[in-house]
Design an enzyme around this catalytic site. Structure first.
Site, mmCIF file in Angstrom:
data_model
loop_
_atom_site.group_PDB
_atom_site.id
_atom_site.type_symbol
_atom_site.label_atom_id
_atom_site.label_comp_id
_atom_site.label_asym_id
_atom_site.label_seq_id
_atom_site.Cartn_x
_atom_site.Cartn_y
_atom_site.Cartn_z
ATOM 1 N N ILE A 95 1.004 -1.366 -0.286
ATOM 2 C CA ILE A 95 0.115 0.339 -0.078
ATOM 3 C C ILE A 95 0.758 1.075 -0.025
ATOM 4 C CG2 ILE A 95 -1.806 1.184 1.614
ATOM 5 C CD1 ILE A 95 -2.659 -1.762 2.629
ATOM 6 N N ASN A 110 -0.726 2.226 -11.672
ATOM 7 C CA ASN A 110 -1.185 0.719 -11.734
ATOM 8 C C ASN A 110 -1.464 -0.262 -12.219
ATOM 9 O OD1 ASN A 110 -1.025 -1.561 -9.775
ATOM 10 N ND2 ASN A 110 -2.709 -0.813 -9.208
ATOM 11 N N HIS A 112 -3.665 -3.872 -12.434
ATOM 12 C CA HIS A 112 -4.587 -4.956 -12.263
ATOM 13 C C HIS A 112 -5.359 -5.337 -12.177
ATOM 14 C CE1 HIS A 112 -5.860 -6.021 -7.548
ATOM 15 N NE2 HIS A 112 -7.310 -6.185 -8.671
ATOM 16 N N ASP A 148 -6.048 0.015 -4.562
ATOM 17 C CA ASP A 148 -5.749 -0.211 -6.257
ATOM 18 C C ASP A 148 -6.664 1.154 -6.051
ATOM 19 O OD1 ASP A 148 -5.011 -2.366 -6.334
ATOM 20 O OD2 ASP A 148 -5.940 -3.583 -5.216
ATOM 21 N N GLU A 177 -2.933 -7.684 -19.855
ATOM 22 C CA GLU A 177 -2.185 -6.858 -18.832
ATOM 23 C C GLU A 177 -1.207 -6.267 -19.782
ATOM 24 O OE1 GLU A 177 -0.751 -7.471 -14.597
ATOM 25 O OE2 GLU A 177 -2.741 -9.230 -14.072
HETATM 26 C C1 GAR Z 1 0.007 -9.018 -11.959
HETATM 27 O O1 GAR Z 1 -1.181 -9.814 -12.568
HETATM 28 C C2 GAR Z 1 -0.176 -7.521 -11.636
HETATM 29 O O2 GAR Z 1 -1.483 -7.105 -12.442
HETATM 30 C C3 GAR Z 1 -0.905 -7.471 -9.889
HETATM 31 O O3 GAR Z 1 0.559 -8.234 -9.335
HETATM 32 C C4 GAR Z 1 0.523 -9.032 -10.680
HETATM 33 C C5 GAR Z 1 2.043 -9.154 -10.952
HETATM 34 O O4 GAR Z 1 2.727 -9.700 -12.131
HETATM 35 N N1 GAR Z 1 -0.871 -6.626 -10.007
HETATM 36 C C6 GAR Z 1 -1.831 -6.555 -8.551
HETATM 37 O O5 GAR Z 1 -2.253 -7.106 -7.625
HETATM 38 C C7 GAR Z 1 -2.456 -4.745 -7.891
HETATM 39 N N2 GAR Z 1 -2.787 -5.038 -7.185
HETATM 40 P P1 GAR Z 1 4.579 -9.119 -13.002
HETATM 41 O O6 GAR Z 1 5.462 -9.221 -11.296
HETATM 42 O O7 GAR Z 1 4.830 -10.212 -13.509
HETATM 43 O O8 GAR Z 1 4.023 -8.322 -13.329
#
Ligand code: GAR
Length: 224
Positions: A95, A110, A112, A148, A177
């Site tokens: 956070i 960010n 998500h 988020d 993403e």
């Molecule tokens: C991703 O799916 C991102 O969207 C999520 O963590 C993962 C990181 O993957 N983020 C959250 O949940 C934020 N609340 P990565 O390290 O392979 O990019």
């Protein structure tokens, strides 16, 4: 001709979103360069990805700071040393406080893995499956105080099938993403994003850059 903006990327783990940003900055998909990658975890695999691409990395250990604010102030200090224009949270699982958000207001994004404001926080894909939604997806938003939270820039909508598992849904969402984060960064780079209250207005005049082709060229809905 848009100028190359300087990105700071905060990570905690795998770094697949980081990798997509690294690749895009190298191959011209976005007019941006990564100035620094900062991790709050020393063993984050994203650090390896950054080093492999000769990008400056830094580990900031939260245990060495008395409060979240002190940690965030240190992050800001390091970002400012590198003249970061836009800060990207890419799987940064902390956070963040006003100490970080205020100096980067409307310059911090960010990603998500859900259609916010549904399913913020951890395990968004699991939350979505357990809730029985027919569509999930991913969201890039400007960061405000709260989990988020903040004005939404772009979302991709992904159908959920009866056979989906957490892994299969996560994998399908992740693919998008990697697309929508690049689009959001390029929109920022070209000065097309204007925050008005909770809403982000996108100036779509003459959008010719290659990164935008996915907005219309795909069966999965990506909307800015
Ligand atoms: C991703 O799916 C991102 O969207 C999520 O963590 C993962 C990181 O993957 N983020 C959250 O949940 C934020 N609340 P990565 O390290 O392979 O990019």
């Amino acid at each position: 001709m848009s100028k190359k903006i300087r990105l700071g990327v905060l990570i905690s783990g795998r770094g697949s979103n980081l990798q997509s940003i690294i690749d895009a900055s190298k191959n011209g998909m976005i007019d941006a360069e990564i100035a620094i990658v900062i991790s709050d975890k020393k063993d984050a695999y994203g650090l390896v990805r950054a080093k492999d691409n000769n990008i400056t990395t830094l580990i900031i250990n939260p245990k060495e700071y008395k409060s979240r604010e002190d940690f965030d102030k240190k992050v800001v200090e390091e970002l400012n040393k590198c003249n970061v224009d836009l800060l990207l949270l890419a799987g940064f699982m902390r956070i963040v406080t006003s100490a970080l958000i205020e100096p980067f207001r409307n310059r911090i994004m960010n990603i998500h893995p859900a259609l916010l404001p549904s399913f913020p926080g951890l395990d968004a894909q699991k939350q979505a499956l357990e809730h029985g939604v027919r569509f999930s997806g991913c969201t890039v938003h400007f960061v405000e105080e709260g989990m988020d939270e903040g004005p939404i820039i772009i979302q991709a909508v992904i159908p959920v099938t009866d056979n989906d598992t957490i892994d299969s849904l996560s994998e399908r969402i992740l693919k998008y993403e990697h697309k929508i984060y690049l689009i959001a960064v390029q929109l920022f780079t070209e000065g097309r994003l204007k925050v008005e209250g909770r809403r982000v207005k996108v100036n779509k005049d003459g959008m010719k850059h290659t990164v935008y082709k996915d907005i219309t060229g795909d069966t999965v809905l990506i909307n800015v």
